[in-house]
Structure formats: C-alpha cells, structure tokens
Motif scaffolding. Structure first.
Motif, PDB file in Angstrom:
ATOM      1  N   LYS A   1      82.640 -38.150 -25.299  1.00 36.19           N
ATOM      2  CA  LYS A   1      84.017 -38.299 -25.798  1.00 36.19           C
ATOM      3  C   LYS A   1      85.070 -38.166 -24.705  1.00 36.19           C
ATOM      4  O   LYS A   1      86.248 -38.003 -24.987  1.00 36.19           O
TER       5      LYS A   1
ATOM      6  N   LYS B   1      87.727 -35.423 -25.454  1.00 36.31           N
ATOM      7  CA  LYS B   1      88.021 -35.874 -26.813  1.00 36.31           C
ATOM      8  C   LYS B   1      89.212 -36.823 -26.845  1.00 36.31           C
ATOM      9  O   LYS B   1      90.175 -36.607 -27.582  1.00 36.31           O
TER      10      LYS B   1
ATOM     11  N   GLU C   1      88.367 -38.314 -31.208  1.00 35.24           N
ATOM     12  CA  GLU C   1      87.522 -37.202 -31.650  1.00 35.24           C
ATOM     13  C   GLU C   1      86.263 -37.612 -32.388  1.00 35.24           C
ATOM     14  O   GLU C   1      85.360 -36.809 -32.573  1.00 35.24           O
TER      15      GLU C   1
END
Ligand SMILES: *[C@@H]1O[C@H](CO)[C@@H](O)[C@H](O)[C@H]1NC(C)=O
Ligand SMILES: *[C@@H]1O[C@H](CO)[C@@H](O)[C@H](O)[C@H]1NC(C)=O
Length: 525
Positions: A247, A265, A268
């Motif tokens: 991510k 992230k 997410e």
C-alpha cells in the motif's frame, strides 16, 4: 476513522449515476482535498451545489469525445491472453500494435502493422521465444521496431521486429536479460536515454539494464517488501515512482538507490494501486478505499503527508489503469473489466483533477493500448487513440476535439516527445539527465528509418544461455542471484524431503489397508 479515504465527503449518488450530469457538476463530485498544515485535520468546505453549477470552468477539452472505429478497422479473431495479471496486454506505436495472446506451451504476443486490420489468421506469425506466459510488453520510445517483454519464465527479452512486420514467427530475441528470480510482470523503457530498460519482478526487485551491453547495472532489490504493481519514470527519467502491494507509493532515485519520498497507505484498500509521474513532478495514483471504492489521488513528492486531491469514483472492482498525456495534461482512466474510459484534466487550480467526460460502450475491456502522441492524426484533431482489447478482438477508439477549422491547431498540439534519444545509456548511468527531445506535429509525423538494435555484450557469455534456464544467471552484478539460488536449493531440499515422507506414509497406509482388506475378506467368508 482516519486516513484520506474516509475523509472525503461527497454527494450521495455514485459516479455512474452522475453520468448524465453536466461537467460542472461532475467536477463538483471530484472535489479536492484542500491542503492543510500538517497535523490539522483537513476539512472539506463544500459549496452549495447551485453555486457550483454556475461556475463553468473553461477548458478546450470539455467537449472531447470518443468514437470506436468501424468494424472493418478492428483487428479480429485474436485470442487475448487470459493470464491473471493487471497489465495492459497491449502496446502501440506509430507502426505496430502488439498484443499478448494465449499460447500453448509458452508465451507469445502478436505484432501487427497498424494497417493490418480485419481477421487475423490463426497461422499469423507471433513473437514466441518465452517459455512461460508473457505478462507485459513495451515498445522502445526511441526505435519503433524494438519491443521488450517480461514473462513468467523470469526473463526479459528484447526483440527486433522487421520493418514491415513479421513474416515468420520470431523465437530469437536480440538479447535475453536474466536476473530476476521470479516472474517479471513489468517492463518500462527509459523515456530519454537510449537502451535503458527497467524491469520489475515478483521477486520484489527492480533491475535497470543497459540493453546495449546486456548488463544489469542497477538492482533495487531491498526497497520493496511486497509485490510491485506499477513503476513509472518521471519526465526526464531521473526518478521512478512505484505502487506496491504493501500500500505504499515510493519515489525512488534509482542511481543513488535511495527512496526520496514515500506514502504509506496511499490508498487504504487491499486491491491493486497504480502510480504514475506527471510532467510537473507530481504523482497521480489510483487505488481503493477501505470500503472498496475506487479512488484517484494527486500527490506532491515534496510533501506526501496529505494528497493534493483525493476523489472517490464508484465501487467497481477493476483496477483503474491511468494513461497520461503530458502535452494536454489529460489523464484517461480505463478500468480493467469496465466498458468506459473516463478522462480528467489536471491543472494547478482547485480541485486540481477536473472531470471532463466519459466514453462509454457496451463491451468490457480486457486490456488497453495507448498510442504515443506522434502517432495521431493531427488533421482530424485527434488527441488520443486507444486500442481496446475485447475477448477476441482489438478495437481502436479515437478521441477528438471538435473543431471546425481544417488548419493545424497548434494549441492542441504543442511540440511533443519525438523518437530521438536525448542521452546514451552510459551518460544516464553516469548521472546525466535530459528532457525528451521534442518535435512539431505541424506537418504530421513521418516515421524515419530506425537503426538496428546492436547488443555488444559485456560480462556475459556470448552464446545464449540455454542449458541453464534457472533464474539465477550470469549478468546480475550483485550477490542476489546467488543468494536466491542458494535459497531456492534449500527450499527444493525441503520439498523433496517432504515428498519422501509423504510417500513413506502412503506406503505404510497401503500396507495397512491391504491387511484390513484381508481381514474383512476373512470375516465375510
Ligand atoms: C503503470 O501503469 C500505467 C497504467 O496502467 C501503464 O500505462 C504503465 O505502463 C505502467 N507501467 C509499468 C512499468 O507497468
Ligand atoms: C529532471 O527532473 C528532476 C525532477 O523533476 C529535476 O529536479 C531535474 O532538475 C531535472 N533535470 C534536468 C536536467 O532537466
């Protein structure tokens, strides 16, 4: 809830439902995340819809429209690859369209001269030197007859296509680049330096090759802890950015082997992301929210804390493949499995990412090719051409700015990247950078003669390595390949031991079963 995904408010209806809406309203949906001083939670001040509607942003691309070509201009009867990998499966240049196809006993792709439309015979020659499925292909930006391919067989191959296309299947690449220990899912040529090629594999390594010598000169094997989804060079090829399964979006200086910016992230959700560099140095990403909504975002690598803009689109699950035109600052988003192409203009005014329009059709896309600017028909005000892969055909889609005049529209066609390389590979590896060498499209683009790709191998065996098809070969400068080899051997030992113990168990049980059967037979009798 925290994180950029959950902060975005938006009107209740989905992007698809907004479809019939005016462009002004659409850019309202795509409203931006205001920049906030770090630490302060950014809040979104939504103007009333009514006032928004009155603000009509001026853009000459407002009325760009897409149109599929007629049936006889399609490439038909093509068995598009079914391999599960989210690459575009198609690469295009002003001479050829290349498409990864299904092939028994290895991997193959088609290379068709652009004019070779209609039904493609089953016996049409292919490029078929890989021993596993081909996962990604990329045309060299400096030579329209040279294409690179990455495959499940752990290798990268570089091919020279004859001037008028293939008359026989091609099994011998100009060079085989070996160094990855797992399948190679990404290949990307350097935008401005000749013969510099990047590859990324499921070994989480990025290798940068000097194709002219067959050497792996940079090996970034300790920067990614998980699968790399996408790699993009910046405009002058000094940096790359990557999106990966952990991510994170990373901005990397490959020659210093340094991560210079990263965002954890960035999106997410667990599903795949994409990250591409824009001409101004910002990074554009697509991904998924935690609620599995598709998102797009814009980042400044100098401050990745908060996105410049973050938009939510819809809840479809196809990966959004971004295609970017640096000349017009338009990004086209093609969702894998979607049947539409949505396009946005990026400006430096809020909301930064402005929705323009959607090209919709009925059939979903399995992949998509994107013509470089110099391959477009400027007399028809064509500003983009896509090659949409269906299950069994490839259909060109033409994007046009409606204009009445027949004259060359210089505002639509600023000088664009030409085929000449600005640097030699050695210069780039020594640290030089250069922007693309631009050409005018005023009188259209006339393809020049391409020189043959010459590979003068250094440090690697002259003969093609054939016996040893393992992935730990020769040209990797670092110890990684050896390490991988040792690890593989250890694993193999482990597996062999396991198989032996299973075999023993089976033998023992066989014996027991036959004993029991005998006893049963006695009892029955
Ligand atoms: C990154 O993703 C974009 C959009 O899918 C694609 O055009 C580009 O080729 C990808 N780059 C690599 C190296 O995979
Ligand atoms: C190349 O791009 C980088 C990043 O945008 C920039 O800092 C650098 O000055 C550029 N170099 C040249 C020679 O254009």
């Amino acid at each position: 809830a925290s994180g950029p995904g959950s902060r975005l408010e938006r009107p209740g209806s989905s992007w698809a439902e907004e479809h019939g809406c005016s462009p002004a309203c659409q850019s309202f949906v795509a409203s931006a995340q205001p920049r906030a001083p770090s630490g302060e939670r950014p809040s979104l001040h939504m103007p009333q819809k009514d006032t928004m509607r009155r603000v009509v942003r001026q853009s000459k691309f407002r009325h760009v429209f897409g149109q599929a070509v007629k049936n006889d201009q399609c490439y038909d009867d093509i068995r598009v690859s079914r391999v599960t990998w989210d690459s575009s499966f198609c690469a295009v240049n002003p001479r050829f369209v290349a498409i990864i196809i299904e092939a028994s006993g290895g991997g193959a792709f088609l290379v068709l001269p652009l004019h070779k439309t209609g039904r493609i015979d089953k016996s049409y020659p292919t490029v078929c030197g890989h021993t596993g499925p081909v996962l990604d292909i990329d045309w060299c930006p400096h030579n329209d007859q040279v294409i690179a391919s990455g495959s499940e067989d752990c290798t990268v191959m570089v091919w020279q296509i004859p001037e008028n296309g293939l008359t026989l299947s091609l099994t011998e690449p100009v060079v085989i680049l070996e160094g990855h220990s797992k399948r190679v899912g990404i290949v990307a040529w350097h935008p401005t330096a000749r013969n510099v090629l990047l590859s990324a594999g499921c070994d989480n390594a990025i290798i940068i090759w000097n194709v002219g010598t067959g050497e792996a000169l940079i090996n970034l094997d300790d920067m990614h802890s998980d699968m790399i989804y996408n790699v993009s060079w910046n405009r002058n090829g000094s940096l790359i950015c990557t999106a990966s399964k952990d991510k994170k979006v990373r901005v990397i200086d490959p020659r210093k082997q340094e991560i210079i910016a990263e965002k954890e992230k960035a999106h997410e959700g667990a599903r795949p992301m994409r990250a591409i560099f824009l001409a101004d140095g910002n990074v554009f990403t697509t991904g998924f929210s935690r609620m599995s909504e598709r998102q797009l975002a814009l980042w400044n690598p100098k401050n990745m804390e908060e996105p410049i803009a973050l938009h939510e689109m819809d809840t479809s699950n196809g990966v959004l493949l971004p295609f970017y035109d640096p000349d017009t600052s338009i990004i086209y988003l093609c969702g894998k499995g979607d049947s539409s192409i949505r396009y946005f203009e990026i400006t430096d005014e809020s909301p930064y990412v402005h929705y323009l329009n959607t090209f919709s059709s009925k059939e979903p896309q399995r992949g998509m090719g994107y013509m470089p600017k110099r391959g477009l028909d400027v007399n028809k005000c064509e500003i983009a051409r896509f090659f949409k892969l269906h299950e069994r055909k490839c259909e060109p889609i033409i994007m046009t700015v409606p204009r009445k005049s027949d004259l060359f529209q210089d505002d639509l066609y600023p000088d664009t990247a030409g085929p000449e390389a600005a640097l030699e590979a050695e210069e780039w590896f020594e640290g030089r950078n250069a922007d693309p060498i631009l050409i005018s499209l005023k009188h259209g683009y006339i393809p020049g003669k391409n020189r043959d790709l010459k590979v003068v191998k250094k440090n690697i065996l002259d003969s093609k390595p054939t016996a040893n098809k393992k992935c730990d070969l020769i040209s990797v400068p670092k110890k990684t390949a050896d390490m991988a080899g040792v690890q593989n051997e250890a694993k193999l030992d482990e597996i062999l031991k396991e198989i032996k113990s299973i075999k023993d168990t089976i033998c023992n049980q066989d014996e027991r079963i036959s004993k029991l059967e005998q006893q049963m037979a006695k009892i029955a009798a």
